[in-house]
Design an enzyme around this catalytic site. Structure first.
Site, short mmCIF file in Angstrom:
data_model
loop_
_atom_site.label_atom_id
_atom_site.label_comp_id
_atom_site.label_asym_id
_atom_site.label_seq_id
_atom_site.Cartn_x
_atom_site.Cartn_y
_atom_site.Cartn_z
N THR A 199 0.80 -1.22 0.00
CA THR A 199 0.00 0.00 0.00
C THR A 199 0.83 1.29 0.00
OG1 THR A 199 -0.31 -0.32 2.38
CG2 THR A 199 -2.11 -0.97 0.97
N GLY A 243 4.15 0.89 9.31
CA GLY A 243 3.79 0.13 10.49
C GLY A 243 5.07 -0.36 11.14
N ASN A 433 7.45 -8.18 12.83
CA ASN A 433 6.90 -6.84 12.57
C ASN A 433 5.45 -6.76 13.03
OD1 ASN A 433 6.13 -8.66 10.48
ND2 ASN A 433 5.50 -6.93 9.23
N LEU A 434 4.77 -5.74 12.60
CA LEU A 434 3.39 -5.50 12.99
C LEU A 434 2.45 -6.63 12.57
CD1 LEU A 434 1.26 -3.51 14.12
CD2 LEU A 434 1.23 -2.43 11.87
N CYS A 435 2.79 -7.33 11.49
CA CYS A 435 1.88 -8.34 10.96
C CYS A 435 2.47 -9.74 10.96
CB CYS A 435 1.44 -7.96 9.55
SG CYS A 435 0.62 -6.37 9.46
N THR A 436 3.58 -9.94 11.62
CA THR A 436 4.19 -11.24 11.94
C THR A 436 4.75 -12.01 10.76
OG1 THR A 436 2.23 -12.70 11.84
CG2 THR A 436 2.56 -11.45 13.88
N GLU A 437 4.92 -11.36 9.58
CA GLU A 437 5.44 -12.12 8.44
C GLU A 437 6.90 -11.83 8.12
OE1 GLU A 437 4.32 -8.31 6.26
OE2 GLU A 437 3.77 -9.39 8.08
N PRO A 618 -0.74 -9.91 5.35
CA PRO A 618 -2.21 -10.01 5.44
C PRO A 618 -2.95 -9.45 4.24
CG PRO A 618 -1.34 -8.56 7.16
CD PRO A 618 -0.17 -9.07 6.39
N SER A 621 -6.53 -4.97 2.18
CA SER A 621 -7.04 -3.89 1.33
C SER A 621 -6.67 -4.09 -0.14
CB SER A 621 -6.54 -2.53 1.83
OG SER A 621 -5.13 -2.45 1.80
N THR A 622 -5.46 -4.59 -0.42
CA THR A 622 -5.11 -4.81 -1.82
C THR A 622 -5.86 -6.02 -2.39
OG1 THR A 622 -3.10 -5.89 -0.98
CG2 THR A 622 -2.87 -3.68 -1.88
#
Length: 738
Positions: A199, A243, A433-437, A618, A621-622
């Site tokens: 994004t 993030g 990170n913020l989204c664990t990947e 995750p 949105s995309t």
């Protein structure tokens, strides 16, 4: 607008309606033409969409393409009027318009001027309006509302196809050979929705402000200066839309000593509350709050207070409701949970002082044995080291209580992460990170001195590894079905590698780390969509086998693309001594077929461009823009409404029909152990990690949730993301959406 034009986005629509309905559409479309007086575009759009919805049941799977076609028609009329051209000539004016927008400061001048007028004119010929037919209504609306360029009055000045082209132009402007051909390939990949970029890239490419990377990870030094410097860095990145993950495991616990004075430290909670205030205050130009995840080790003395940070009861002075929490779990802790044995909590500062080593700096190199458990046991046995003892299962109960109430903490399985780290020769991975990947080497930036030189205050800091995430994702349901992975993935890898060079990161140590490892994160979305199209049930061996086979192919093509890029541009600076260079990356994963042997030899001989390659984000949105299912997640419902503050739009699962409906089972009714089996097969082929959600009913029993966590650990997951219960609402990470 003819009947053919109205339905061109979905030929199957013609099979869904009666001849009388089609005649009615044709009659109404002629009325729309008459109703469209100059300057009344918005009213015209609303009239068209209302008429379409009157004729269609809004839960009909294909109504969305009708609405999208009508909305697209309105956009083209609106922009054509602004440009003073006929609708059919709107893209022909792109070259002129690009120069005008650059002069006004809406496009980045350096991007536009790096191409000649002849090249701009040539590229404008590629703009293919028919590719708008791929958009659903919510997808097109999301792209237009949030990402296309607008002028200072917030009026639209860029069309969707031009956004794709501008991204391609931006990311390839420094290419030395065949530049236009590479721009055209990138436009092909984006405009056909075979892939999406992260994004920040989607929003900022070609524009004068903002950076292109998604997420960042910082390691906080255990010093007052280090803590405040880290907070400033986090605020700076949040300002530009990033993030952030923050590892606090080095910071001393409550009651620890400061400069020899005992019981002087307040622990990590006050500093986390500061980060919470930063997340709220630095709100990314009013668009959304900052997003920060804080990670702490399971053996840290402050872990119980940390686990309560997001709870809705208790002492508000000890709460941080806007922070996302993550817990770093060693194998030994999970073993103690399963065996119902005691667990010991320590102060990291005291461990360093008394024991002479940092417990957080070690991990178990092999399952069941290794450095961490040896050092942990030494701490347990040392008579001078203070500790707290608590049954490991009691900590896990606190974890699960918080997850069912708030969705967090995330889980980070530190031993497995570091065992599989291809760059362990250069460092350690403490958290995600913020989204664990994202899983990349980390270290703290430390303060050295402040002096005045030539009447200027000069502060010196020694840079640590400040992780940067550069993301893009494959639309599986389109790319796999159209058999374009072999063509697509080299385009993606080149685009991601170019982001590293182009990014003007506001934190110097982040730029340094980015250039040292050249880490990227190529991921995927549309997994459930692909299964439904193939007629494969989620809870099946076929789904597990497909995950294994498909992600092995994606891994091979990604590594091959990066190796080919290394032959052109050189390897990342820390290649020597890595698992890539030694070949152990391939042997650890059992890659032994002919193609793998050849690729292993190529990497050993010519190197690899990127030290980290794959990560599944995750990307909610995309995925909406691309009209598919998010990440590797199952759908929530077959039919639902996408709600924002100014609209509520009905949405159906992608390509929902009498054939696919049987394969779209709601996430909350899927046996999550099947999800873990799929991800065990998938994780083997991904050098970083996966944003893996658990979907549970609010009636789930503690033993069932515990069984999921134990299964995740035993299946060698590197991380798990939210526990999504039917009783809580969670905020998706836009930063990592790719």
């Amino acid at each position: 607008m003819t009947t053919h034009t109205l339905f061109r986005s979905e030929e199957r629509l013609k099979q869904q309606f009666t001849a009388a309905q089609l005649d009615e559409f044709w009659r109404v479309s002629k009325r729309w033409k008459i109703r469209h007086p100059e300057g009344a575009e918005d009213a015209w759009q609303q009239a068209m969409i209302l008429e379409a919805l009157n004729l269609l049941d809004e839960t009909h799977p294909y109504y969305t393409f009708v609405a999208a076609t009508l909305y697209e028609e309105q956009l083209y009329h609106q922009v054509a009027a602004k440009r003073g051209v006929a609708v059919e000539d709107v893209h022909k004016a792109f070259a002129r318009e690009a120069n005008r927008l650059a002069a006004k400061g809406l496009y980045q001048a350096e991007v536009i001027t790096s191409y000649s007028q002849q090249e701009l004119t040539e590229m404008s010929k590629w703009l293919d309006r028919s590719r708008n037919e791929l958009f659903t209504y919510i997808g097109l609306k999301t792209l237009v509302d949030r990402y296309v360029t607008r002028d200072f009055n917030r009026d639209i000045v860029e069309l969707p196809q031009e956004r794709w082209l501008m991204i391609a132009m931006t990311l390839h402007r420094h290419e030395k050979t065949d530049r236009l051909a590479k721009v055209k390939e990138a436009y092909w990949a984006l405009s056909n929705l075979y892939m999406t970029v992260a994004t920040p890239t989607l929003a900022n490419a070609g524009k004068p402000n903002g950076q292109l990377s998604s997420c960042f990870i910082d390691t906080v030094d255990d010093s007052l200066q280090g803590i405040y410097d880290s907070n400033t860095d986090v605020a700076t990145l949040s300002k530009y839309g990033g993030g952030i993950g923050v590892y606090m495991g080095k910071v001393r616990s409550r009651g620890s000593s400061i400069r020899g004075f005992k019981n002087a430290s307040s622990g990590v909670v006050p500093w986390i509350k500061q980060l919470n205030n930063t997340a709220v205050s630095v709100d990314q130009l009013g668009q959304r709050q900052g997003a920060i995840a804080v990670y702490l080790d399971a053996w840290h003395k402050d872990i119980l207070a940390f686990l309560d940070l997001r709870l809705n009861n208790g002492d508000e002075r000890l709460r941080a409701h806007d922070i996302f929490t993550g817990i770093c779990l060693p194998d030994l802790f999970m073993e103690k949970v399963e065996a119902r044995e005691d667990w010991y909590l320590f102060d990291p500062h005291e461990v360093r002082t008394v024991m002479g080593f940092a417990l957080e700096d070690s991990y178990d190199e092999q399952e069941g044995r290794g450095t961490f458990r040896t050092q942990y046991q030494a701490c347990v046995e040392h008579p001078e080291l203070s500790r707290e003892v608590i049954p490991a299962i009691d900590i896990m109960k606190r974890i699960m209580k918080s997850q069912l109430e708030t969705g967090v903490p995330f889980h980070f399985y530190r031993d497995e992460v570091n065992r599989q780290n291809p760059n362990s020769h250069e460092g350690m991975i403490y958290s995600s990170n913020l989204c664990t990947e994202i899983m990349q080497n980390m270290s703290a930036t430390t303060f050295e001195s402040t002096t005045i030189e030539d009447d200027v205050i000069v502060t010196k800091r020694r840079p640590g590894d400040f992780v940067v995430c550069n993301l893009s994702s494959i639309h599986l349901a389109r790319a796999v079905e159209d058999d374009v992975l072999e063509r697509l993935i080299p385009v993606q890898v080149r685009m991601l590698d170019n982001v590293i060079e182009l990014n003007d990161l506001p934190i110097p140590q982040a730029k340094r780390t980015n250039l040292r490892y050249r880490g990227i994160g190529l991921g995927t979305f549309g997994w459930h969509h692909l299964l439904a199209k193939k007629g494969i049930r989620w809870e099946s061996k076929e789904a597990v086998e497909l995950a294994d086979e498909l992600y092995e192919d994606i891994a091979y093509l990604t590594i091959k693309a990066s190796a080919d890029l290394a032959a052109e541009r050189g390897s990342y600076p820390l290649f020597e001594g890595s698992d890539w260079q030694t070949g152990s990356y391939f042997s650890k994963r059992g890659y032994s077929g002919t193609r793998w042997r050849q690729l292993k030899k190529q990497v050993e001989e010519t190197g690899i461009r990127n030290g980290y390659l794959m990560a599944v984000a995750p990307n909610s949105s995309t995925a909406i823009i691309a009209g598919t299912t998010a990440s590797i997640d199952p759908i929530f419902q077959k039919r639902y409404s996408e709600e924002k503050k100014d609209y509520k739009i009905p949405v159906t699962a992608p390509e929902l029909n009498e054939e696919t409906t049987w394969y779209y089972k709601s996430a909350y009714y899927i046996d999550q152990h099947w999800t873990l089996r799929q991800n065990a097969a998938r994780q083997k082929h991904i050098d970083q990690s996966i944003s893996l959600n658990f979907y549970v009913q609010n009636t789930i029993q503690a033993k069932e949730l515990l069984a999921l966590h134990l299964d995740a650990w035993k299946q060698k997951m590197k991380s798990t993301y939210y526990v999504r219960s039917t009783s809580i609402e969670l905020i998706d990470c836009d930063s990592c959406s790719s």
